[in-house]
Design a protein around this motif. Structure first.
Motif, PDB file in Angstrom:
ATOM      1  N   LEU A 123       0.990  -1.289   0.070  1.00  0.00           N
ATOM      2  CA  LEU A 123      -0.015  -0.044   0.262  1.00  0.00           C
ATOM      3  C   LEU A 123       0.993   0.961  -0.014  1.00  0.00           C
ATOM      4  CD1 LEU A 123      -2.900   1.205   0.340  1.00  0.00           C
ATOM      5  CD2 LEU A 123      -2.612   1.113   2.817  1.00  0.00           C
ATOM      6  N   VAL A 124       0.512   2.119  -0.768  1.00  0.00           N
ATOM      7  CA  VAL A 124       1.399   3.330  -0.944  1.00  0.00           C
ATOM      8  C   VAL A 124       0.793   4.425   0.174  1.00  0.00           C
ATOM      9  CG1 VAL A 124       1.702   5.441  -2.390  1.00  0.00           C
ATOM     10  CG2 VAL A 124       1.514   3.266  -3.438  1.00  0.00           C
TER      11      VAL A 124
ATOM     12  N   ASP B 158     -12.391   7.650  -1.898  1.00  0.00           N
ATOM     13  CA  ASP B 158     -11.376   7.035  -1.039  1.00  0.00           C
ATOM     14  C   ASP B 158     -10.730   5.962  -1.720  1.00  0.00           C
ATOM     15  OD1 ASP B 158      -9.790   6.466   1.130  1.00  0.00           O
ATOM     16  OD2 ASP B 158     -11.338   5.416   2.401  1.00  0.00           O
ATOM     17  N   PHE B 159      -9.619   6.409  -2.430  1.00  0.00           N
ATOM     18  CA  PHE B 159      -9.122   5.160  -3.337  1.00  0.00           C
ATOM     19  C   PHE B 159      -7.684   4.811  -2.296  1.00  0.00           C
ATOM     20  CE2 PHE B 159     -11.046   7.488  -6.855  1.00  0.00           C
ATOM     21  CZ  PHE B 159     -11.855   6.826  -7.240  1.00  0.00           C
ATOM     22  N   HIS B 160      -7.412   3.566  -2.919  1.00  0.00           N
ATOM     23  CA  HIS B 160      -5.910   3.068  -2.573  1.00  0.00           C
ATOM     24  C   HIS B 160      -5.337   2.516  -3.600  1.00  0.00           C
ATOM     25  CE1 HIS B 160      -8.253   2.917   1.446  1.00  0.00           C
ATOM     26  NE2 HIS B 160      -9.297   2.669   0.675  1.00  0.00           N
ATOM     27  N   PHE B 161      -3.875   2.737  -3.430  1.00  0.00           N
ATOM     28  CA  PHE B 161      -2.876   2.632  -4.610  1.00  0.00           C
ATOM     29  C   PHE B 161      -1.881   1.658  -4.096  1.00  0.00           C
ATOM     30  CE2 PHE B 161      -4.747   6.896  -5.144  1.00  0.00           C
ATOM     31  CZ  PHE B 161      -5.267   6.898  -6.482  1.00  0.00           C
ATOM     32  N   TYR B 162      -1.501   0.916  -4.759  1.00  0.00           N
ATOM     33  CA  TYR B 162      -0.480  -0.131  -4.349  1.00  0.00           C
ATOM     34  C   TYR B 162       0.520  -0.117  -5.687  1.00  0.00           C
ATOM     35  CZ  TYR B 162      -3.724  -2.111  -1.088  1.00  0.00           C
ATOM     36  OH  TYR B 162      -4.533  -2.447  -0.009  1.00  0.00           O
ATOM     37  N   VAL B 163       2.012  -0.193  -5.110  1.00  0.00           N
ATOM     38  CA  VAL B 163       2.882  -0.332  -5.816  1.00  0.00           C
ATOM     39  C   VAL B 163       3.839  -1.637  -5.643  1.00  0.00           C
ATOM     40  CG1 VAL B 163       3.272   2.042  -6.361  1.00  0.00           C
ATOM     41  CG2 VAL B 163       4.631   1.101  -4.451  1.00  0.00           C
ATOM     42  N   THR B 164       4.668  -2.261  -6.583  1.00  0.00           N
ATOM     43  CA  THR B 164       5.352  -3.281  -6.267  1.00  0.00           C
ATOM     44  C   THR B 164       6.351  -3.460  -5.123  1.00  0.00           C
ATOM     45  OG1 THR B 164       7.232  -2.699  -7.777  1.00  0.00           O
ATOM     46  CG2 THR B 164       5.334  -3.923  -8.739  1.00  0.00           C
ATOM     47  N   LYS B 165       6.611  -4.125  -4.598  1.00  0.00           N
ATOM     48  CA  LYS B 165       7.562  -4.025  -3.395  1.00  0.00           C
ATOM     49  C   LYS B 165       8.967  -3.756  -3.792  1.00  0.00           C
ATOM     50  CE  LYS B 165       4.979  -6.996  -0.431  1.00  0.00           C
ATOM     51  NZ  LYS B 165       4.917  -8.450   0.388  1.00  0.00           N
ATOM     52  N   ASN B 166       9.175  -3.664  -4.913  1.00  0.00           N
ATOM     53  CA  ASN B 166      10.457  -3.272  -5.673  1.00  0.00           C
ATOM     54  C   ASN B 166      10.291  -2.443  -6.595  1.00  0.00           C
ATOM     55  OD1 ASN B 166      13.233  -3.452  -5.980  1.00  0.00           O
ATOM     56  ND2 ASN B 166      13.313  -4.974  -7.990  1.00  0.00           N
ATOM     57  N   TRP B 167       9.424  -1.414  -6.109  1.00  0.00           N
ATOM     58  CA  TRP B 167       9.215  -0.039  -6.768  1.00  0.00           C
ATOM     59  C   TRP B 167      10.334   0.945  -6.815  1.00  0.00           C
ATOM     60  CZ3 TRP B 167       5.172   1.979  -9.868  1.00  0.00           C
ATOM     61  CH2 TRP B 167       5.310   3.327 -10.246  1.00  0.00           C
TER      62      TRP B 167
ATOM     63  N   VAL C 246       4.948  -1.340 -11.669  1.00  0.00           N
ATOM     64  CA  VAL C 246       3.612  -1.682 -11.681  1.00  0.00           C
ATOM     65  C   VAL C 246       2.843  -1.062 -10.516  1.00  0.00           C
ATOM     66  CG1 VAL C 246       1.941  -3.563 -11.987  1.00  0.00           C
ATOM     67  CG2 VAL C 246       4.428  -3.994 -12.991  1.00  0.00           C
ATOM     68  N   ILE C 247       1.955  -0.357 -10.866  1.00  0.00           N
ATOM     69  CA  ILE C 247       0.794   0.356  -9.767  1.00  0.00           C
ATOM     70  C   ILE C 247      -0.729  -0.135 -10.163  1.00  0.00           C
ATOM     71  CG2 ILE C 247       0.906   2.384 -11.329  1.00  0.00           C
ATOM     72  CD1 ILE C 247       0.921   4.021  -8.476  1.00  0.00           C
ATOM     73  N   LEU C 248      -1.158  -0.333  -8.888  1.00  0.00           N
ATOM     74  CA  LEU C 248      -2.701  -0.680  -9.086  1.00  0.00           C
ATOM     75  C   LEU C 248      -3.420   0.325  -8.255  1.00  0.00           C
ATOM     76  CD1 LEU C 248      -2.225  -4.428  -7.759  1.00  0.00           C
ATOM     77  CD2 LEU C 248      -1.908  -3.463 -10.193  1.00  0.00           C
ATOM     78  N   HIS C 249      -4.802   0.388  -8.698  1.00  0.00           N
ATOM     79  CA  HIS C 249      -5.661   1.278  -7.860  1.00  0.00           C
ATOM     80  C   HIS C 249      -6.878   0.205  -7.658  1.00  0.00           C
ATOM     81  CE1 HIS C 249      -9.035   4.492  -9.531  1.00  0.00           C
ATOM     82  NE2 HIS C 249      -8.786   4.337  -8.079  1.00  0.00           N
TER      83      HIS C 249
END
Length: 317
Positions: free
Chosen positions: A13-14, A50-59, A64-67
Motif C-alpha cells: 500500500l502506498v 477514498d481510493f487505495h494505490f499499491y506499488v510493487t515491493k521493488n518499486w 507496476v501500480i494498482l488502483h
C-alpha cells in the motif's frame, strides 16, 4: 467496512506522502500513463473518493501500480473486486507479478478492470486464458496534444435563450439515472464530482437540464449526454469547449475515451485538436468455475444486457 490490506504478495500500500513522487514518476510515461497520472492528481488535489494505490515491493525498479477500487461501485460492493493497472510499455514482463498476486486479487472470482491500456490488457489476457474468459469493450483514447482553446463570449450564450452553468448537487440524481453504467458508479460520486470538479450543464429557457458533461475522478471529461429532445443544437460542442478550457486551467490534460464507431464524437474532438494516442480496454474477467453467488458464466444468456451497460460506462455517446 472492508479492511484495507497493508500489502499483498507482490504489492504494498502506498503512503500518502509518497503520492507526489509517484505522480512525477508517471509523468515520464505520458500519454500512456495519463489516466493513472490524473487519477492520482485528482485524488491528491480534490479527494473525490477514498481510493487505495499499491506499488510493487521493488518499486520503481519493477514499475507496476494498482488502483483499488477501479470503479466506485461493483456488483458486490467489494474494495478489491475492481481495479486498474499501469505499467510502462517497455516493462510489461513485470505484469507477471500481477498473475501471481493472490492476496489483493482473488482470481477465482469475477474481476472488473476499468479502462486500461490495450497493451497491458493483452498481457493480462495471455495469462488469464487458463483461468477464465475476458469480456472486453475497446475504446480509443484521445487527448488534446496542444491545449490552447479560447472561448468567445458568443459561445457562452446558448441557443434559444438557454444557459450554461456549473451543475449543483441536486442535478446528480438525473445524471446518475441516465448514466449508462450507473450500477458501476454510485450516485455519491457524481455529487462529489459536482462539488469539487468542473461539471457543467446546459439548461433550457424553461430551466430543464438539457445536456451535461463532467470531469471525472481520473481527470477525463466524461458522461457527456444530451437529452434526445435537445440534440442537434450544438450543446455538446459548447460544453466540450467550456470544460476543456477549465480542465486546462486546473492543470490537467483533457482526454476522452470514444468508441471507434462513434463518428459524431470523433468529428467533434478532431475539430478541437484532440488526437488519438492508443486503444484502451474495459473488461470483465470471469473464471471458468464460479461460486453460486457469482454472476453467470461466460457472459451468455441473461448476462448480455447488464454486461453491455457495465462496459459502456464512460465512453462518449
Amino acid at each position: 467496512m472492508e479492511e484495507v490490506l497493508p500489502e499483498g504478495k507482490n504489492f504494498r500500500l502506498v503512503e500518502e506522502s509518497e503520492l507526489p513522487e509517484i505522480i512525477d514518476f508517471l509523468g515520464n510515461f505520458l500519454p500512456d500513463s495519463l489516466k493513472f497520472h490524473q487519477t492520482l492528481k485528482t485524488f491528491v488535489n480534490d479527494r473525490v473518493w477514498d481510493f487505495h494505490f499499491y506499488v510493487t515491493k521493488n518499486w520503481p525498479e519493477q514499475a507496476v501500480i494498482l488502483h483499488f477500487p477501479g470503479m466506485t461501485k461493483t456488483p458486490n460492493d467489494k474494495l478489491y473486486e475492481s481495479f486498474s493497472v499501469f505499467c510502462p510499455g517497455d516493462q510489461l514482463e513485470n505484469l507477471e507479478l500481477l498473475e501471481t498476486e493472490d492476496v489483493l486479487i482473488d482470481w477465482t472470482q469475477p474481476i472488473y478492470l476499468n479502462f486500461t491500456h490495450a497493451r497491458i490488457m493483452n498481457k493480462i489476457e495471455e495469462f488469464y486464458a487458463k483461468i477464465g474468459t475476458m469480456e472486453k469493450l475497446e475504446g480509443d483514447f484521445y487527448g488534446l496534444v496542444e491545449p490552447q482553446l479560447e472561448e468567445t463570449e458568443s459561445e457562452l450564450v446558448v441557443a434559444e435563450q438557454g444557459k450554461m452553468c456549473q451543475l449543483k448537487k441536486e442535478h446528480a440524481q438525473i445524471i446518475h439515472d441516465l448514466y449508462p453504467a450507473n450500477h458501476m458508479e454510485c450516485i455519491e460520486i457524481f455529487e462529489k464530482l459536482i462539488e469539487k470538479l468542473p461539471c457543467y450543464g446546459v439548461f433550457s429557457a424553461q430551466g430543464d437540464l438539457a445536456a451535461w458533461m463532467v470531469q471525472s475522478y481520473y481527470g477525463a471529461m466524461f458522461s457527456m449526454q444530451t437529452r434526445p429532445e435537445y440534440r442537434r443544437k450544438g450543446y455538446g460542442t459548447i460544453l466540450t469547449k467550456r470544460l476543456t478550457k477549465l480542465v486546462i486551467e486546473r492543470g490537467y490534460l483533457p482526454f476522452v475515451v470514444i468508441r471507434p464507431e462513434n463518428d459524431a464524437s470523433l468529428g467533434l474532438y478532431a475539430k478541437l485538436g484532440f488526437k488519438k494516442h492508443f486503444k484502451t480496454v474495459r473488461a470483465i474477467l470471469r473464471p471458468y468455475e464460479e461460486t453460486g453467488e457469482s454472476q453467470g458464466g461466460g457472459g451468455g444468456g441473461k448476462e448480455v444486457e447488464p454486461q453491455r451497460e457495465i462496459m459502456n460506462g464512460d465512453l462518449e455517446v
